[in-house]
Design a protein around this motif. Structure first.
Motif, PDB file in Angstrom:
ATOM      1  N   GLY A  24      -0.734  -1.287  -1.538  1.00 28.97           N
ATOM      2  CA  GLY A  24      -0.489   0.093  -1.139  1.00 28.97           C
ATOM      3  C   GLY A  24      -0.493   0.264   0.370  1.00 28.97           C
ATOM      4  O   GLY A  24       0.351   0.971   0.924  1.00 28.97           O
ATOM      5  N   ARG A  25      -1.450  -0.403   1.031  1.00 29.74           N
ATOM      6  CA  ARG A  25      -1.503  -0.310   2.492  1.00 29.74           C
ATOM      7  C   ARG A  25      -0.250  -0.927   3.119  1.00 29.74           C
ATOM      8  O   ARG A  25       0.333  -0.351   4.048  1.00 29.74           O
ATOM      9  CB  ARG A  25      -2.771  -1.018   3.005  1.00 29.74           C
ATOM     10  CG  ARG A  25      -4.066  -0.274   2.726  1.00 29.74           C
ATOM     11  CD  ARG A  25      -5.228  -0.895   3.470  1.00 29.74           C
ATOM     12  NE  ARG A  25      -5.502  -2.244   2.984  1.00 29.74           N
ATOM     13  CZ  ARG A  25      -6.350  -2.514   1.987  1.00 29.74           C
ATOM     14  NH1 ARG A  25      -6.982  -1.520   1.366  1.00 29.74           N
ATOM     15  NH2 ARG A  25      -6.562  -3.758   1.610  1.00 29.74           N
ATOM     16  N   ARG A  26       0.153  -2.061   2.593  1.00 31.31           N
ATOM     17  CA  ARG A  26       1.353  -2.694   3.146  1.00 31.31           C
ATOM     18  C   ARG A  26       2.604  -1.868   2.868  1.00 31.31           C
ATOM     19  O   ARG A  26       3.497  -1.766   3.713  1.00 31.31           O
ATOM     20  CB  ARG A  26       1.503  -4.107   2.570  1.00 31.31           C
ATOM     21  CG  ARG A  26       0.530  -5.109   3.173  1.00 31.31           C
ATOM     22  CD  ARG A  26       0.799  -6.502   2.659  1.00 31.31           C
ATOM     23  NE  ARG A  26       0.403  -6.631   1.253  1.00 31.31           N
ATOM     24  CZ  ARG A  26       0.745  -7.646   0.476  1.00 31.31           C
ATOM     25  NH1 ARG A  26       1.506  -8.613   0.965  1.00 31.31           N
ATOM     26  NH2 ARG A  26       0.338  -7.714  -0.774  1.00 31.31           N
ATOM     27  N   ARG A  74       6.266   3.650   6.894  1.00 31.77           N
ATOM     28  CA  ARG A  74       6.227   4.197   8.244  1.00 31.77           C
ATOM     29  C   ARG A  74       7.232   3.475   9.145  1.00 31.77           C
ATOM     30  O   ARG A  74       7.938   4.111   9.944  1.00 31.77           O
ATOM     31  CB  ARG A  74       4.815   4.068   8.826  1.00 31.77           C
ATOM     32  CG  ARG A  74       3.796   5.008   8.199  1.00 31.77           C
ATOM     33  CD  ARG A  74       2.551   5.115   9.061  1.00 31.77           C
ATOM     34  NE  ARG A  74       1.941   3.804   9.264  1.00 31.77           N
ATOM     35  CZ  ARG A  74       1.006   3.281   8.466  1.00 31.77           C
ATOM     36  NH1 ARG A  74       0.598   3.967   7.403  1.00 31.77           N
ATOM     37  NH2 ARG A  74       0.499   2.089   8.721  1.00 31.77           N
ATOM     38  N   ASN A 109       2.695   1.389   2.535  1.00 31.04           N
ATOM     39  CA  ASN A 109       2.657   2.545   3.431  1.00 31.04           C
ATOM     40  C   ASN A 109       3.094   2.150   4.837  1.00 31.04           C
ATOM     41  O   ASN A 109       3.830   2.885   5.509  1.00 31.04           O
ATOM     42  CB  ASN A 109       1.244   3.129   3.457  1.00 31.04           C
ATOM     43  CG  ASN A 109       1.192   4.463   4.182  1.00 31.04           C
ATOM     44  OD1 ASN A 109       2.113   5.281   4.052  1.00 31.04           O
ATOM     45  ND2 ASN A 109       0.130   4.701   4.925  1.00 31.04           N
ATOM     46  N   ALA A 110       2.650   0.954   5.284  1.00 32.85           N
ATOM     47  CA  ALA A 110       3.066   0.489   6.606  1.00 32.85           C
ATOM     48  C   ALA A 110       4.572   0.252   6.644  1.00 32.85           C
ATOM     49  O   ALA A 110       5.246   0.592   7.627  1.00 32.85           O
ATOM     50  CB  ALA A 110       2.315  -0.802   6.961  1.00 32.85           C
ATOM     51  N   GLU A 161      -8.271  -5.115  -6.000  1.00 32.56           N
ATOM     52  CA  GLU A 161      -8.202  -4.878  -4.561  1.00 32.56           C
ATOM     53  C   GLU A 161      -6.844  -5.286  -4.005  1.00 32.56           C
ATOM     54  O   GLU A 161      -6.427  -4.788  -2.952  1.00 32.56           O
ATOM     55  CB  GLU A 161      -9.317  -5.638  -3.832  1.00 32.56           C
ATOM     56  CG  GLU A 161      -9.192  -7.159  -3.850  1.00 32.56           C
ATOM     57  CD  GLU A 161      -9.832  -7.765  -5.089  1.00 32.56           C
ATOM     58  OE1 GLU A 161      -9.928  -8.996  -5.151  1.00 32.56           O
ATOM     59  OE2 GLU A 161     -10.241  -6.984  -5.972  1.00 32.56           O
ATOM     60  N   TYR A 164      -4.084  -4.463  -5.254  1.00 35.28           N
ATOM     61  CA  TYR A 164      -3.189  -3.308  -5.344  1.00 35.28           C
ATOM     62  C   TYR A 164      -3.430  -2.345  -4.186  1.00 35.28           C
ATOM     63  O   TYR A 164      -2.499  -1.710  -3.684  1.00 35.28           O
ATOM     64  CB  TYR A 164      -3.371  -2.605  -6.685  1.00 35.28           C
ATOM     65  CG  TYR A 164      -3.050  -3.514  -7.847  1.00 35.28           C
ATOM     66  CD1 TYR A 164      -1.741  -3.903  -8.100  1.00 35.28           C
ATOM     67  CD2 TYR A 164      -4.062  -4.001  -8.663  1.00 35.28           C
ATOM     68  CE1 TYR A 164      -1.441  -4.750  -9.158  1.00 35.28           C
ATOM     69  CE2 TYR A 164      -3.777  -4.846  -9.723  1.00 35.28           C
ATOM     70  CZ  TYR A 164      -2.467  -5.217  -9.971  1.00 35.28           C
ATOM     71  OH  TYR A 164      -2.180  -6.055 -11.005  1.00 35.28           O
ATOM     72  N   ALA A 165      -4.700  -2.236  -3.773  1.00 39.09           N
ATOM     73  CA  ALA A 165      -4.976  -1.416  -2.589  1.00 39.09           C
ATOM     74  C   ALA A 165      -4.319  -2.028  -1.361  1.00 39.09           C
ATOM     75  O   ALA A 165      -3.743  -1.323  -0.529  1.00 39.09           O
ATOM     76  CB  ALA A 165      -6.488  -1.294  -2.389  1.00 39.09           C
ATOM     77  N   ASP A 166      -4.381  -3.351  -1.280  1.00 42.92           N
ATOM     78  CA  ASP A 166      -3.724  -4.024  -0.157  1.00 42.92           C
ATOM     79  C   ASP A 166      -2.210  -3.829  -0.226  1.00 42.92           C
ATOM     80  O   ASP A 166      -1.555  -3.604   0.797  1.00 42.92           O
ATOM     81  CB  ASP A 166      -4.072  -5.508  -0.174  1.00 42.92           C
ATOM     82  CG  ASP A 166      -3.451  -6.259   0.991  1.00 42.92           C
ATOM     83  OD1 ASP A 166      -3.740  -5.893   2.141  1.00 42.92           O
ATOM     84  OD2 ASP A 166      -2.676  -7.193   0.739  1.00 42.92           O
TER      85      ASP A 166
END
Length: 344
Positions: free
Chosen positions: A203-205, A211, A207-208, A197, A199-201
């Motif tokens: 990935g979210r960071r 952006r 992506n942020a 999990e 790595y998902a976090d």
């Protein structure tokens, strides 16, 4: 981390004392298999490693056991009918310079009065470090977590029990559940075991961050597009004004240098003038002193003129004194003669 030696005493099905020397018995083999029938103590060996390093064993301290309401106290790994148990592990880890430091980690527990029917007592943790000349030095031996935990954190270089169980020691119950689970359940178990999990976090960071970087780039591009390009004649005029300003700057600097020289000359002249005034005052004082001493100088001159006669005057005074003395003696003799004549 590399394991070298495991000592076990009264853990689960392994009664008594047992030693597994991985360097001697297995000759340092990097890969080996522990085999044996059910209940032989295969998992207990791994429990001993986890207890010595972290004070926990995955078979007694895992989420599924807690959910079932099982007693997760690691002290229950003590063999039935015994009053003491312990686990000791020798391990080493590589330092930044490539050298390896060897440690000896220990976990122990006993019942009251060391009797099988006594109540469990507080567990103790110990840690020793190998010395270059041989033997070990004791770093800590204490039942209090706040005392022994910092030493273990440094020796394990931040490795936590969760990291150890995910990367080195997979609990038997977790592995059995993994084999029997569905595809979705296996994914959930693997995510829990390996903490994917994070790595998902990540990935979210990421992506942020992408952006935010894109937005910053677009804002910078907008500011760049808003900049007005200067016309050639405007640029030439600006360059001419820059050159003129540079010439004025150089002229100003030259004038400042001249003014600085003038100021230094004036400062020097003022100092010389002050020195001249001081010299004149000193000369006047000296002349006044000379005039005041003129009488003393005259007397000194007279003394110098008369000094040669002082010796003659002294001689005259001595002769006069001698004459007076002789006259006194003559008078005394005359008196004596008169007295004698009178008696005759």
């Amino acid at each position: 981390m590399k394991l070298h030696r495991i000592e076990i005493e009264n853990l689960s099905s392994l009664y008594g004392e047992h030693v597994v020397d991985l360097d001697v018995d297995l000759q340092g083999a990097p890969l080996f298999v522990i085999v044996g029938p059910t209940g032989a103590g295969k998992s207990t060996v791994l429990d001993a490693v986890s207890l010595a390093l972290f004070g926990e064993t995955p078979r007694l301290d895992n989420s599924r056991a807690r959910d079932r309401g099982d007693d997760v106290d690691s002290r229950h790994i003590m063999s039935r009918g015994t009053g003491v148990c312990r686990a000791v592990v020798d391990f080493s880890r590589a330092e930044n310079d490539g050298a390896r430091t060897r440690y000896r980690a220990g976990w122990s527990c006993h019942r009251a009065n060391r009797q099988p029917d006594g109540a469990f007592q507080t567990t103790r943790r110990s840690l020793e470090r190998a010395l270059p000349e041989g033997g070990f030095e004791l770093l800590v031996d204490d039942p209090r977590k706040k005392v022994y935990e910092p030493h273990f954190e440094r020796a394990l270089d931040g490795l936590t029990v969760q990291d150890f169980q995910r990367s080195i020691l997979l609990a038997q119950g977790e592995f059995t559940a993994l084999l029997k689970a569905s595809a979705d359940e296996k994914a959930a178990i693997l995510e829990r075991l390996t903490s994917t999990e994070i790595y998902a976090d990540i990935g979210r960071r990421a992506n942020a961050m992408r952006r935010a970087a894109t937005q910053a780039f677009e804002q910078a591009q907008a500011r760049l597009d808003a900049l007005k390009v200067m016309a050639p004649d405007e640029l030439s005029d600006l360059e001419a004004r820059r050159d003129a300003a540079a010439e004025r700057r150089d002229a100003t600097r030259a004038e400042l240098d001249r003014r600085d020289a003038d100021v230094r000359w004036l400062v020097r002249a003022a100092a010389l003038e002050r020195d001249a005034v001081a010299e004149e005052e000193a000369l006047a004082v000296a002349l006044a002193a000379q005039e005041g001493a003129r009488g003393d100088l005259a007397r000194l001159d007279e003394d110098a003129r008369c000094r040669p006669a002082s010796a003659l005057a002294a001689a005259v005074e001595r002769d006069e004194a001698e004459r007076e003395a002789l006259e006194a003696r003559g008078e005394a003799l005359a008196a004596t003669v008169t007295a004698l004549d009178a008696r005759l």
